[in-house]
Enzyme design. Structure first.
Site, PDB file in Angstrom:
ATOM      1  N   GLU A 143       1.613  -0.266  -4.874  1.00 50.83           N
ATOM      2  CA  GLU A 143       0.633   0.752  -5.249  1.00 50.83           C
ATOM      3  C   GLU A 143       1.316   2.111  -5.296  1.00 50.83           C
ATOM      4  OE1 GLU A 143      -3.524   2.719  -3.585  1.00 50.83           O
ATOM      5  OE2 GLU A 143      -1.868   2.259  -2.240  1.00 50.83           O
ATOM      6  N   ASP A 153       0.828  -1.198   0.000  1.00 50.76           N
ATOM      7  CA  ASP A 153       0.000   0.000   0.000  1.00 50.76           C
ATOM      8  C   ASP A 153       0.868   1.256   0.000  1.00 50.76           C
ATOM      9  OD1 ASP A 153      -2.790   1.107   0.422  1.00 50.76           O
ATOM     10  OD2 ASP A 153      -1.805   1.953   2.193  1.00 50.76           O
TER      11      ASP A 153
END
Length: 555
Positions: A284, A215
């Site tokens: 990401e 993330d």
């Protein structure tokens, strides 16, 4: 007991193929909304395990499971308070081991979502860090003194609105948070922080996971000199990362993220993964200005990320042949040896069935064409749960909202709950088969007729269209791993070739609502079947119906 269970999961891993991720189809599971087995209205790990036959029927290579770690759930698991345990809401470590073993039994690899740029303010590390300025973890988070007038140290902004700095009376300092004030940023400049995070990563590798989705990977480091971000000219502002109502888009984020120090840490992370067989990671990259260049930097050299997950196709900008070609060309130019992972929907953005599909005349045909396009692009693919059913964005009332992002900016931005409503398994069952209790978010009535059992045995359903497409992709390695060359087919049709080994596949997508006839490419063209589209070769042209496609072997 735990060790035996995790060893069992590891032993049952799918056959070792270190290159499995290249061209893989990855199915994202948002655990809160997939399947509830406890009756509390919230999905859990046992529920995912129970639904693995459905996932396997899609022909995907791996699942990506959004966070299930111990958390106060202020940002629904993206605020971790224990990196090496399962939140009781989702089950236990034994439940996780069972899920991994079951997935491996189906030939499906398991990737988990690691959120290491920040923790919850309930994490023991932060509780200790905020106690005073001299404790052993005093420097584990980003702390800074105020300016002489008491204001925050920099002009940095939070994605969730307002300053990225929160005053803490215990230390008489500000701490940095890129997201909620309850999500303090870790200080990656501290070697002890890196060691602790790598140890947590090793914990899950030893339990048998096959990879990670990382993330906010470009948020790890901050500028040690605490320099202010410059303003971004209005014409350069882009709302693909934060909604346009958020002043976050007014800055050029040079100093609060995207720092060069990231590269050295990613090399350490890759070295750890390489100690285990056939592990892969997708990072990401959340950046509206530099996304593709960051993807290039982070995936180059085979010593950092295997692939990165960019936002170019998660933005509101409508798709057109020109836009797809521009994004793919820009990426291939920036990262000729890099690898992207493309997605049209995920748990953070409006579902593309609504984001783009609301603006077309025949949504069903349009979504089928988009599925074929996504599964033909150079790169790996992420499918978001419910995408295979054609689920649209749910319209929720303010009273039903759970997402702090939507609550903060309502009604100009309605948050992310609309794409997180529960999966619909059974058209006529209570809560559509998701739970025996009261679902944590409402089940949209308009989703019921799209339930799995309503589509399962319908030959031409959206669900079976996805199954045909993944099987077609698997039959033609060129679509998964091949090079990509664009061809000229006019403004309405996107055409390109994918070449791998001795195979070249010609692909053409009519992205308009009227039939198109395009010239035949040079070479011998042999139409391919089994993909569910109806474009055809005519004597001098290729005819493609509205929102349809054509595939052929080119030789």
């Amino acid at each position: 007991m735990r060790l035996a269970s995790s060893e069992s999961a590891s032993r049952s891993r799918p056959a070792i193929d270190p290159d499995w991720w290249r061209g893989a189809v990855i199915y994202q599971v948002y655990p809160r909304s997939y399947q509830d087995t406890s009756g509390d209205g919230i999905g859990d790990l046992r529920g995912i395990a129970e639904r693995l036959p459905h996932i396997a029927s899609l022909g995907v290579d791996a699942i990506w499971i959004s966070p299930f770690f111990t958390s106060p759930m202020r940002d629904f698991g993206y605020d971790v308070s224990d990196y090496t345990n399962v939140d009781p809401m989702f089950g236990t470590l034994n439940d996780f081991d069972h899920l991994v073993a079951e997935a491996h039994g189906h030939g499906i690899r398991v990737m988990i979502d690691l959120v290491i740029s920040h923790t919850s303010d309930q994490h023991p590390w932060f509780i200790e860090s905020r106690r005073d300025r001299t404790n052993p973890r005093a420097d584990w988070y980003v702390w800074a003194d105020p300016k002489p007038d008491g204001t925050p140290p920099t002009n940095w902004l939070s994605i969730f609105g307002g300053s990225a700095w929160q005053w803490d009376p215990s230390r008489q300092q500000y701490f940095m948070h890129n997201f909620l004030t309850s999500q303090p940023d870790l200080n990656f400049h501290n070697p002890e922080v890196q060691e602790a995070l790598l140890a947590a990563t090793r914990f899950w590798l030893e339990r048998g996971v096959d990879g990670f989705r990382l993330d906010t990977i470009n948020f790890y480091f901050h500028d040690k000199e605490l320099r202010d971000n410059p303003a971004l000219p209005p014409e350069q502002r882009n709302a693909s990362i934060a909604p346009s109502v958020n002043p976050y888009n007014h800055q050029n984020h040079l100093y609060d993220k995207n720092r060069p120090e990231n590269l050295a840490f990613l090399k350490r992370f890759r070295a750890l993964m390489d100690e285990f067989p056939a592990i892969a990671a997708v990072g990401e990259v959340g950046d509206a200005q530099y996304g593709l260049q960051i993807v290039a930097d982070y995936t180059s050299g085979n010593d950092k990320m295997h692939m990165c997950y960019a936002f170019e196709f998660l933005a509101a900008d409508p798709l057109s042949p020109a836009r797809v070609r521009a994004v793919m060309t820009d990426f291939m130019t920036a990262a000729p040896e890099g690898w992207a992972c493309w997605a049209f929907s995920n748990h953070d953005v409006v579902r593309h069935a609504s984001r783009w599909g609301d603006h077309v005349g025949d949504r069903d045909r349009y979504l089928r064409m988009l599925a074929g396009l996504l599964l033909s692009l150079r790169g790996s693919v992420c499918l978001y749960q419910g995408e295979e059913l054609g689920l649209t964005e749910a319209e929720l009332s303010f009273e039903d909202l759970r997402d702090p992002y939507g609550i903060q900016f309502w009604p100009d931005f309605k948050g992310r709950d609309g794409c997180r409503t529960p999966m619909v398994w059974s058209e006529h069952a209570a809560s559509a088969g998701f739970t025996d209790g009261h679902p944590w978010l409402p089940i949209p009535s308009e989703h019921r007729h799209l339930a799995v059992d309503a589509q399962e045995h319908v030959q031409g359903s959206m669900l079976n269209h996805y199954r045909h497409l993944t099987a077609f992709r698997a039959q033609h390695p060129a679509l998964a791993k091949g090079d990509m060359v664009f061809l000229d087919s006019g403004d309405a049709v996107l055409s390109f070739t994918r070449s791998f080994g001795n195979e070249t596949v010609y692909c053409a997508f009519n992205m308009s609502e009227v039939e198109q006839a395009i010239p035949l490419p040079e070479g011998v063209l042999t139409a391919l079947h089994g993909h569910g589209f109806s474009g055809m070769i005519r004597p001098d042209t290729i005819a493609i119906p509205p929102y349809d496609a054509f595939f052929a072997r080119l030789g």
